[in-house]
Structures are given as structure tokens and as C-alpha cells.
Design a protein around this motif. Structure first.
Motif, PDB file in Angstrom:
ATOM      1  N   ILE A   1       1.167  -1.413  -0.076  1.00  0.00           N
ATOM      2  CA  ILE A   1      -0.077  -0.053  -0.170  1.00  0.00           C
ATOM      3  C   ILE A   1       1.078   0.964   0.045  1.00  0.00           C
ATOM      4  N   ALA A   2       2.197   1.212   0.583  1.00  0.00           N
ATOM      5  CA  ALA A   2       2.942   2.573   0.995  1.00  0.00           C
ATOM      6  C   ALA A   2       3.584   2.364  -0.572  1.00  0.00           C
ATOM      7  N   LEU A   3       4.052   1.481  -1.060  1.00  0.00           N
ATOM      8  CA  LEU A   3       4.544   1.780  -2.512  1.00  0.00           C
ATOM      9  C   LEU A   3       3.477   1.838  -3.901  1.00  0.00           C
ATOM     10  N   THR A   4       2.166   2.073  -3.610  1.00  0.00           N
ATOM     11  CA  THR A   4       1.225   1.811  -4.319  1.00  0.00           C
ATOM     12  C   THR A   4       0.700   3.659  -4.305  1.00  0.00           C
ATOM     13  N   LEU A   5       0.754   3.993  -2.714  1.00  0.00           N
ATOM     14  CA  LEU A   5       0.660   5.129  -2.826  1.00  0.00           C
ATOM     15  C   LEU A   5       1.835   6.109  -2.920  1.00  0.00           C
ATOM     16  N   HIS A   6       2.891   5.872  -2.703  1.00  0.00           N
ATOM     17  CA  HIS A   6       5.167   6.396  -2.868  1.00  0.00           C
ATOM     18  C   HIS A   6       4.145   7.190  -4.882  1.00  0.00           C
ATOM     19  N   SER A   7       3.873   5.876  -5.464  1.00  0.00           N
ATOM     20  CA  SER A   7       3.997   5.536  -7.272  1.00  0.00           C
ATOM     21  C   SER A   7       3.253   6.771  -7.760  1.00  0.00           C
ATOM     22  N   LEU A   8       1.644   6.904  -6.789  1.00  0.00           N
ATOM     23  CA  LEU A   8       0.537   7.413  -7.278  1.00  0.00           C
ATOM     24  C   LEU A   8       1.094   8.947  -7.139  1.00  0.00           C
ATOM     25  N   LEU A   9       1.233   9.410  -5.712  1.00  0.00           N
ATOM     26  CA  LEU A   9       2.046  10.434  -5.536  1.00  0.00           C
ATOM     27  C   LEU A   9       2.774  11.504  -6.245  1.00  0.00           C
ATOM     28  N   ASP A  10       3.589  10.341  -6.406  1.00  0.00           N
ATOM     29  CA  ASP A  10       4.830  10.331  -7.803  1.00  0.00           C
ATOM     30  C   ASP A  10       4.569  11.227  -8.606  1.00  0.00           C
ATOM     31  N   SER A  11       3.373  10.281  -9.156  1.00  0.00           N
ATOM     32  CA  SER A  11       2.809  10.414 -10.520  1.00  0.00           C
ATOM     33  C   SER A  11       2.294  11.613 -11.147  1.00  0.00           C
ATOM     34  N   PHE A  12       1.026  11.750  -9.702  1.00  0.00           N
ATOM     35  CA  PHE A  12       0.798  12.989 -10.195  1.00  0.00           C
ATOM     36  C   PHE A  12       0.451  14.308  -9.434  1.00  0.00           C
ATOM     37  N   PHE A  13       1.721  13.901  -8.332  1.00  0.00           N
ATOM     38  CA  PHE A  13       1.877  15.649  -7.441  1.00  0.00           C
ATOM     39  C   PHE A  13       3.381  14.970  -7.501  1.00  0.00           C
TER      40      PHE A  13
ATOM     41  N   ASN B   1       5.779  16.489  -6.443  1.00  0.00           N
ATOM     42  CA  ASN B   1       7.019  17.136  -5.216  1.00  0.00           C
ATOM     43  C   ASN B   1       6.035  16.650  -3.319  1.00  0.00           C
ATOM     44  N   ALA B   2       4.971  16.014  -4.181  1.00  0.00           N
ATOM     45  CA  ALA B   2       3.874  15.559  -2.496  1.00  0.00           C
ATOM     46  C   ALA B   2       4.980  15.022  -1.494  1.00  0.00           C
ATOM     47  N   LEU B   3       5.687  14.059  -1.962  1.00  0.00           N
ATOM     48  CA  LEU B   3       6.275  13.320  -1.594  1.00  0.00           C
ATOM     49  C   LEU B   3       7.738  13.619   0.055  1.00  0.00           C
ATOM     50  N   ALA B   4       7.698  14.672  -0.828  1.00  0.00           N
ATOM     51  CA  ALA B   4       8.889  16.099   0.022  1.00  0.00           C
ATOM     52  C   ALA B   4       7.926  16.334   1.041  1.00  0.00           C
ATOM     53  N   PHE B   5       6.159  16.562   1.538  1.00  0.00           N
ATOM     54  CA  PHE B   5       6.102  16.468   2.527  1.00  0.00           C
ATOM     55  C   PHE B   5       5.121  15.715   3.163  1.00  0.00           C
ATOM     56  N   PHE B   6       5.699  14.216   2.447  1.00  0.00           N
ATOM     57  CA  PHE B   6       4.712  13.041   3.046  1.00  0.00           C
ATOM     58  C   PHE B   6       5.577  11.833   2.834  1.00  0.00           C
TER      59      PHE B   6
END
Length: 167
Positions: free
Chosen positions: A12-24, A26-31
Motif C-alpha cells: 500500500i505504501a509503495l502504491t501510494l508512493h507511485s501514485l503521489l509521484d506520478s500525479f504530484f 513534489n508531494a513526497l517531500a512533504f509526506f
């Protein structure tokens, strides 16, 4: 059973990482979804399991990000060990305790990464303090929401304390 929960959480974390990285991008810099998983697993107080969980989650995060390989693995291992050690002594339970451990783990993780990048790469991270505060707030709020949902759906405390032999 705990390792199965960890494997599902890692997917689930890897899926969330991939989705955030593709749509937003810079979101992983804050989450950070991986630190939620490591803190959740470490709240049981099993120190060795927390170290292994930190290494595995960190290596997966390093494999799917553009960071130096092993950087997040070391940071998440330190966080997992620290949270598990504290919880093996104090036996913290509940959403607020989880949130407090999550905030502390995010701050420790960011400090470890900052020190390693400064020493190894001789680079300075811009706006480090602001990024750390925002990441701690967003990650802890999302983590506490996930903890509450797990409590609601499992109808029990999702974190089980590690069993110790009686003397």
C-alpha cells in the motif's frame, strides 16, 4: 500474521508512493508513507522486528526514489529501533501516542538524512526546517487517520504488544 500485515502495508505504501509521484511530483517531500508503516510495526515493542521492518521499508523507498541507495534504509532503521525501544519500556497505546511517536520518528528520520547528506555528499538541503515541520504534520495527521480506520475496521487495538517471557 504481523509480517503479513507488514507486507500488505508495504504494498500500500509503495502504491501510494507511485501514485503521489506520478500525479504530484513534489508531494513526497512533504509526506512519507513508509515511516507510518515502520512506526506502526515498531509500536509493538519488538526491537529486532522493527529493525528489519525499517531496513526493508527503507530499501524499498530507496529503490523507487532518486535518493542515494541506503539513505532512507538507515534513517528508517534508526526510527524503528528508537520507537520499538521506547515502546518496549513504556508500552504506549492509542492514537495520540501513535501520533506522538510518528512526529518524533519523522523528525529523527529527517535529521538522520540531513546529517548523512551533509557528511557524505557535502550538500546542504535548502529549507530543511520548514520541510521537516510540514512533513511531520502531514505524515502524523495521515498516520493517525490510518490508525483510527484500522481500529474501526479491526474492532480491536491494531498494535499488539510483544510477548515477553515471565520470570
Amino acid at each position: 500474521m504481523r509480517w503479513l500485515r507488514f507486507a500488505i502495508g508495504l504494498i500500500i505504501a509503495l502504491t501510494l508512493h507511485s501514485l503521489l509521484d506520478s500525479f504530484f511530483p513534489n508531494a513526497l517531500a512533504f509526506f512519507n508513507p513508509y515511516i507510518i508503516l515502520v512506526v506502526y510495526y515498531s509500536m509493538g515493542g519488538n526491537v529486532f522486528g522493527a529493525i528489519v521492518a525499517g531496513v526493508v521499508a527503507g530499501l524499498v523507498q530507496d529503490a523507487y526514489s532518486n535518493a542515494m541507495f541506503g539513505l532512507h534504509a538507515f534513517g528508517l532503521t534508526v526510527c524503528g529501533y528508537t520507537v520499538a525501544y521506547i515502546n518496549s519500556r513504556l508500552v504506549l497505546r492509542g492514537t495520540l501516542a501513535f501520533g506522538a511517536c510518528l512526529i518524533g520518528a519523522v523528525i529523527v528520520n529527517e535529521l538522520v538524512i540531513y546529517v548523512l547528506v551533509t557528511i557524505l555528499l557535502k550538500q546542504r538541503i535548502e529549507m530543511f526546517e520548514q520541510e521537516m515541520i510540514v512533513k511531520a504534520i502531514f505524515t502524523s495527521l495521515f498516520g493517525m487517520l490510518v490508525y483510527q480506520l484500522l481500529t474501526l475496521f479491526l474492532r480491536e487495538e491494531p498494535i499488539e504488544a510483544a510477548r515477553r517471557p515471565a520470570y
